[in-house]
Design a protein around this motif. Structure first.
Motif, PDB file in Angstrom:
ATOM      1  N   ASN A  76       1.963  49.312  65.506  1.00  0.00           N
ATOM      2  CA  ASN A  76       0.665  48.964  66.515  1.00  0.00           C
ATOM      3  C   ASN A  76      -0.113  47.782  65.962  1.00  0.00           C
ATOM      4  OD1 ASN A  76      -1.127  49.931  68.642  1.00  0.00           O
ATOM      5  ND2 ASN A  76      -2.596  50.343  67.058  1.00  0.00           N
ATOM      6  N   GLU A  77       0.002  47.407  64.680  1.00  0.00           N
ATOM      7  CA  GLU A  77      -0.705  46.401  64.022  1.00  0.00           C
ATOM      8  C   GLU A  77       0.118  45.080  64.282  1.00  0.00           C
ATOM      9  OE1 GLU A  77      -3.520  45.725  62.219  1.00  0.00           O
ATOM     10  OE2 GLU A  77      -3.754  47.650  63.206  1.00  0.00           O
ATOM     11  N   VAL A  78       1.660  45.077  64.082  1.00  0.00           N
ATOM     12  CA  VAL A  78       2.533  44.009  64.122  1.00  0.00           C
ATOM     13  C   VAL A  78       3.082  43.552  65.572  1.00  0.00           C
ATOM     14  CG1 VAL A  78       2.985  44.084  61.537  1.00  0.00           C
ATOM     15  CG2 VAL A  78       4.534  45.008  63.238  1.00  0.00           C
ATOM     16  N   GLN A  79       3.046  44.228  66.335  1.00  0.00           N
ATOM     17  CA  GLN A  79       3.850  44.106  67.432  1.00  0.00           C
ATOM     18  C   GLN A  79       3.299  42.844  68.332  1.00  0.00           C
ATOM     19  OE1 GLN A  79       3.746  47.456  70.330  1.00  0.00           O
ATOM     20  NE2 GLN A  79       1.315  47.625  70.285  1.00  0.00           N
ATOM     21  N   GLY A  80       2.237  42.301  68.467  1.00  0.00           N
ATOM     22  CA  GLY A  80       1.711  41.053  68.720  1.00  0.00           C
ATOM     23  C   GLY A  80       2.511  40.020  68.097  1.00  0.00           C
ATOM     24  N   SER A  81       2.630  39.850  66.912  1.00  0.00           N
ATOM     25  CA  SER A  81       3.304  38.886  66.163  1.00  0.00           C
ATOM     26  C   SER A  81       4.860  39.004  66.505  1.00  0.00           C
ATOM     27  CB  SER A  81       3.523  39.464  64.668  1.00  0.00           C
ATOM     28  OG  SER A  81       2.132  39.261  64.320  1.00  0.00           O
ATOM     29  N   PHE A  82       5.317  40.051  67.316  1.00  0.00           N
ATOM     30  CA  PHE A  82       6.927  40.285  67.668  1.00  0.00           C
ATOM     31  C   PHE A  82       7.022  39.917  69.089  1.00  0.00           C
ATOM     32  CE2 PHE A  82       6.782  41.820  63.373  1.00  0.00           C
ATOM     33  CZ  PHE A  82       7.852  40.804  62.659  1.00  0.00           C
ATOM     34  N   GLY A  83       5.929  39.442  69.741  1.00  0.00           N
ATOM     35  CA  GLY A  83       6.068  39.190  71.067  1.00  0.00           C
ATOM     36  C   GLY A  83       5.603  40.161  72.008  1.00  0.00           C
TER      37      GLY A  83
END
Length: 115
Positions: A76-83
């Motif tokens: 949930n935290e990092v998914q924005g960093s991975f597109g």
């Protein structure tokens, strides 16, 4: 109690998000791996802070019984960093759902005995 490491968590997060193939592993020094580990360390500090205090494990030894909960929190935290960016409200809502599972796991049931 069986535990998993930060490295196992990072690889599981990356596999679950489809960044790496199942069975493939990365290690420290890889930017994707390091980003996930840093996100976990930040989330662990947040969960350990005064007011939440949901952690009963050490940062480097994640109990098997809550591993998927922690994995989902980190995703949930990092998914924005991975597109896969999410609006802030959606991200907060998803975190509440995941934290409910963690709270249920860490809660102490009433004994039912008179006081």
């Amino acid at each position: 109690m069986s535990t998993k490491t930060e490295a196992q968590l990072a690889n599981e997060v990356l596999q679950e998000m489809g960044v790496i193939d199942a069975g493939e592993t990365l290690s420290s020094g890889n930017s994707d791996f390091d980003r996930v580990v840093a996100a976990y360390e930040n989330k662990y500090a947040e969960l350990s802070a005064h007011g939440l205090e949901l952690t009963y494990w050490t940062m480097t030894a994640i109990p098997q019984s809550i591993f998927t909960i922690v994995r989902d929190l980190v995703i949930n935290e990092v998914q924005g960093s991975f597109g896969n960016p999410m609006p802030a409200a959606d991200k907060a809502g998803q975190e509440l759902i995941i934290l409910r599972k963690l709270r249920r796991h860490t809660s102490v049931q009433a004994s039912g005995l008179p006081v």
